[in-house]
Design a protein around this motif. Structure first.
Motif, PDB file in Angstrom:
ATOM      1  N   ASP A  15      36.701  37.527  48.540  1.00 43.17           N
ATOM      2  CA  ASP A  15      35.438  37.512  47.806  1.00 43.17           C
ATOM      3  C   ASP A  15      34.952  38.930  47.530  1.00 43.17           C
ATOM      4  O   ASP A  15      34.480  39.251  46.439  1.00 43.17           O
ATOM      5  N   ALA A  16      35.083  39.814  48.541  1.00 46.91           N
ATOM      6  CA  ALA A  16      34.659  41.204  48.362  1.00 46.91           C
ATOM      7  C   ALA A  16      35.546  41.946  47.374  1.00 46.91           C
ATOM      8  O   ALA A  16      35.067  42.786  46.608  1.00 46.91           O
ATOM      9  N   LEU A  17      36.839  41.637  47.345  1.00 48.27           N
ATOM     10  CA  LEU A  17      37.769  42.355  46.479  1.00 48.27           C
ATOM     11  C   LEU A  17      37.729  41.863  45.040  1.00 48.27           C
ATOM     12  O   LEU A  17      37.855  42.667  44.110  1.00 48.27           O
ATOM     13  N   CYS A  18      37.577  40.569  44.847  1.00 45.35           N
ATOM     14  CA  CYS A  18      37.802  39.976  43.518  1.00 45.35           C
ATOM     15  C   CYS A  18      36.573  39.369  42.876  1.00 45.35           C
ATOM     16  O   CYS A  18      36.651  38.928  41.722  1.00 45.35           O
ATOM     17  N   LYS A  19      35.453  39.305  43.565  1.00 52.50           N
ATOM     18  CA  LYS A  19      34.257  38.716  42.970  1.00 52.50           C
ATOM     19  C   LYS A  19      33.846  39.506  41.728  1.00 52.50           C
ATOM     20  O   LYS A  19      33.817  40.738  41.744  1.00 52.50           O
ATOM     21  N   SER A  20      33.536  38.782  40.668  1.00 51.96           N
ATOM     22  CA  SER A  20      33.168  39.346  39.362  1.00 51.96           C
ATOM     23  C   SER A  20      34.358  39.990  38.659  1.00 51.96           C
ATOM     24  O   SER A  20      34.170  40.679  37.656  1.00 51.96           O
ATOM     25  N   TYR A  21      35.549  39.781  39.170  1.00 51.10           N
ATOM     26  CA  TYR A  21      36.760  40.225  38.486  1.00 51.10           C
ATOM     27  C   TYR A  21      37.315  39.065  37.656  1.00 51.10           C
ATOM     28  O   TYR A  21      37.082  37.896  37.959  1.00 51.10           O
ATOM     29  N   ARG A  22      38.069  39.421  36.631  1.00 49.49           N
ATOM     30  CA  ARG A  22      38.623  38.421  35.731  1.00 49.49           C
ATOM     31  C   ARG A  22      40.057  38.088  36.125  1.00 49.49           C
ATOM     32  O   ARG A  22      40.875  38.987  36.351  1.00 49.49           O
ATOM     33  N   ARG A  23      40.350  36.788  36.195  1.00 48.87           N
ATOM     34  CA  ARG A  23      41.698  36.357  36.514  1.00 48.87           C
ATOM     35  C   ARG A  23      42.602  36.614  35.308  1.00 48.87           C
ATOM     36  O   ARG A  23      42.316  36.173  34.195  1.00 48.87           O
ATOM     37  N   ILE A  24      43.690  37.325  35.535  1.00 47.03           N
ATOM     38  CA  ILE A  24      44.547  37.693  34.419  1.00 47.03           C
ATOM     39  C   ILE A  24      45.919  37.026  34.484  1.00 47.03           C
ATOM     40  O   ILE A  24      46.615  36.953  33.482  1.00 47.03           O
ATOM     41  N   ASN A  25      46.300  36.530  35.661  1.00 50.19           N
ATOM     42  CA  ASN A  25      47.639  35.937  35.743  1.00 50.19           C
ATOM     43  C   ASN A  25      47.753  35.080  36.997  1.00 50.19           C
ATOM     44  O   ASN A  25      47.073  35.319  37.997  1.00 50.19           O
ATOM     45  N   VAL A  26      48.625  34.074  36.910  1.00 47.95           N
ATOM     46  CA  VAL A  26      49.004  33.274  38.064  1.00 47.95           C
ATOM     47  C   VAL A  26      50.515  33.154  38.054  1.00 47.95           C
ATOM     48  O   VAL A  26      51.091  32.679  37.074  1.00 47.95           O
TER      49      VAL A  26
END
Length: 260
Positions: A15-26
């Motif tokens: 949550d701290a690393l990726c919150k408000s970040y955009r998912r670009i790939n799976v």
């Protein structure tokens, strides 16, 4: 088995690393030959590889990472949201994050080092062995500073499960937190312990239940494992085979205090 504290630490970390970040790939699996098989197992055959890539590989922004018991959910600005249910095994490994705060990155020796002495340092390998799925996130705007981890600007983490028992699913719910709590039923042992009066009322819904079995079941309380229940009952001075209807108010108060 992943324990409740480990799952909560993983939630806080991602949550701290990726919150408000955009998912670009799976990335469904490191080995293309087994990608479909991994997805079938992970989503219990309800989601094919093509559908996964179409529905999940989109630029949605992560609002928050929630947890209830040992279940996690990734809530995005638009559906589908991602639910993760840990069973007997499974963990998240964060790329480049090796300080031991959550899970140390899986390591192995390179082929060139196999014939050297045992003092040869281990090297990080990405994605780790037994990876089922890898999520990649990037800043929403190119102008946003993406504070890197060991020089890695794109945030990546992998679901690693050697026993292949972790399960995931996608949800189109407008409120994923309400959905997952309704599915599990029990209150969260870490953050949602109710007042003692409501705790006692809910316990007495199961008057003939064995107290240890009740605490292990997710319908009453979510997140406690076998060793945790043993510790709780030990400090409350309650025999594990006691029935809930045989507990006194003093026992219930001690149990409530022991969980808290």
């Amino acid at each position: 088995m992943p324990e409740l504290p480990a799952v909560e630490r993983a939630r806080r970390m991602i949550d701290a690393l990726c919150k408000s970040y955009r998912r670009i790939n799976v990335q469904s699996a490191p080995d293309p030959k087994h990608a479909s098989e991994f997805v079938d197992k992970l989503f219990e055959g309800r989601l094919g590889l093509d559908l996964l890539e179409r529905r999940v590989c989109v630029g949605h922004v992560l609002r928050q990472l929630g947890r209830h018991g040992k279940n996690l959910w990734f809530e995005f600005d638009e559906p589908p949201h991602v639910f993760v249910r840990f069973r007997m095994a499974g963990s998240f490994v964060v790329r480049g994050h090796e300080d031991g705060y959550v899970y140390e990155t899986f390591r192995r020796r390179t082929a060139a080092c196999r014939f050297h002495d045992s003092g040869t340092p281990l090297v990080s390998v990405w994605p780790p062995k037994h990876t089922h799925i890898v999520f990649s996130f990037a800043p929403c705007s190119p102008g946003v500073d993406s504070a890197s981890i060991n020089g890695i600007s794109v945030r990546e983490f992998a679901l690693v499960d050697p026993r292949k028992v972790t399960r995931m699913r996608l949800s189109d719910s407008s409120c994923p937190s309400v959905e997952i709590r309704s599915l599990i039923g029990g209150f969260d042992a870490l953050h949602a312990l109710p007042p003692i009066e409501r705790f006692e009322r809910k316990m007495l819904v199961y008057p003939k239940a064995n107290i240890k079995s009740l605490l292990l079941g997710q319908r009453f309380i979510a997140g406690l494992d076998n060793w945790m229940v043993d510790e709780v009952l030990y400090y409350a001075h309650i025999h594990p085979e006691s029935r809930t209807c045989d507990l006194t108010r003093i026992d219930v108060a001690a149990l409530h205090q022991s969980i808290a």
